[in-house]
Write a protein that holds these residues in place. Sequence first.
Motif, short mmCIF file in Angstrom:
data_model
loop_
_atom_site.label_atom_id
_atom_site.label_comp_id
_atom_site.label_asym_id
_atom_site.label_seq_id
_atom_site.Cartn_x
_atom_site.Cartn_y
_atom_site.Cartn_z
N UNK A 197 -1.19 -5.11 -4.82
CA UNK A 197 -1.98 -4.38 -5.83
C UNK A 197 -2.87 -3.31 -5.17
N UNK A 198 -3.56 -3.66 -4.10
CA UNK A 198 -4.48 -2.71 -3.46
C UNK A 198 -3.75 -1.50 -2.89
N UNK A 199 -2.59 -1.72 -2.30
CA UNK A 199 -1.81 -0.59 -1.80
C UNK A 199 -1.33 0.29 -2.95
N UNK A 200 -0.93 -0.32 -4.07
CA UNK A 200 -0.51 0.46 -5.24
C UNK A 200 -1.66 1.29 -5.78
N UNK A 201 -2.84 0.69 -5.86
CA UNK A 201 -4.03 1.44 -6.32
C UNK A 201 -4.27 2.66 -5.43
N UNK A 202 -4.23 2.44 -4.12
CA UNK A 202 -4.50 3.54 -3.18
C UNK A 202 -3.42 4.61 -3.26
N UNK A 203 -2.15 4.21 -3.28
CA UNK A 203 -1.06 5.17 -3.29
C UNK A 203 -1.06 6.00 -4.58
N UNK A 217 -4.25 10.83 -8.90
CA UNK A 217 -5.67 10.89 -9.26
C UNK A 217 -6.06 9.83 -10.28
N UNK A 218 -5.24 8.80 -10.44
CA UNK A 218 -5.54 7.76 -11.41
C UNK A 218 -6.73 6.92 -10.98
N UNK A 219 -7.52 6.51 -11.94
CA UNK A 219 -8.58 5.54 -11.70
C UNK A 219 -8.17 4.26 -12.43
N UNK A 220 -8.88 3.19 -12.14
CA UNK A 220 -8.49 1.88 -12.69
C UNK A 220 -9.64 1.27 -13.46
N UNK A 221 -9.31 0.66 -14.58
CA UNK A 221 -10.27 -0.02 -15.44
C UNK A 221 -10.52 -1.40 -14.84
N UNK A 222 -11.66 -1.55 -14.16
CA UNK A 222 -11.95 -2.80 -13.46
C UNK A 222 -12.13 -3.97 -14.41
N UNK A 223 -12.67 -3.72 -15.60
CA UNK A 223 -12.87 -4.78 -16.58
C UNK A 223 -11.55 -5.37 -17.07
N UNK A 224 -10.52 -4.53 -17.17
CA UNK A 224 -9.21 -4.98 -17.64
C UNK A 224 -8.30 -5.40 -16.49
N UNK A 252 -3.65 -4.45 -12.05
CA UNK A 252 -4.51 -3.27 -11.99
C UNK A 252 -4.18 -2.39 -13.19
N UNK A 253 -5.13 -2.26 -14.11
CA UNK A 253 -4.93 -1.47 -15.32
C UNK A 253 -5.34 -0.02 -15.07
N UNK A 254 -4.43 0.92 -15.32
CA UNK A 254 -4.73 2.33 -15.15
C UNK A 254 -5.63 2.78 -16.30
N UNK A 255 -6.78 3.35 -15.97
CA UNK A 255 -7.77 3.76 -16.97
C UNK A 255 -7.27 4.93 -17.80
N UNK A 256 -7.59 4.88 -19.09
CA UNK A 256 -7.34 5.99 -20.01
C UNK A 256 -5.88 6.45 -20.03
N UNK A 270 1.03 5.84 -22.96
CA UNK A 270 0.68 4.51 -23.41
C UNK A 270 -0.02 3.75 -22.29
N UNK A 271 -0.75 2.69 -22.64
CA UNK A 271 -1.44 1.93 -21.61
C UNK A 271 -0.44 1.31 -20.63
N UNK A 272 -0.83 1.23 -19.35
CA UNK A 272 0.03 0.59 -18.36
C UNK A 272 -0.77 0.17 -17.15
N UNK A 273 -0.09 -0.58 -16.29
CA UNK A 273 -0.74 -1.04 -15.07
C UNK A 273 0.27 -1.56 -14.08
#
Length: 114
Positions: free
Chosen positions: A14-20, A26-33, A39-43, A46-49
């Motif tokens: 997950x952490x490598x995917x977030x970084x890559x 330029x994606x950010x992640x919704x930490x609450x979700x 890892x939920x991609x913010x905004x 359709x919604x995805x992660x």
Amino acid sequence: MIQLGYFTIDTPDIEKARAFYGGLFGWSFDEEASSPTYAHVADSQPPFGFVKVERAKDFPHLYFRVDDVDALCKRVAELGGKAAAPSDSRSGRTAVVEDDQGVSFSLWQAAPGF
């Protein structure tokens, strides 16, 4: 009309995917979700992660937004497919299903306001 409502991309880390993907798009992640295995991609629309799996597949996992997950799970079985027991989360009710050829996808009934 049934439309793509949600999808996930399998990843072993997950952490490598977030970084890559964060660095690439330029994606950010919704930490609450998010969680340690998701890892939920913010905004995103359709919604995805990203979902942590032992071995990544070569394709994303698609979730079709539906009005009644339970009714469609029954219909999947009637058509010769298989359906796992539906489960509930903050984003709604989902079930992983397979068509009559073994191709998997999910049905997603969004929670109110999601």
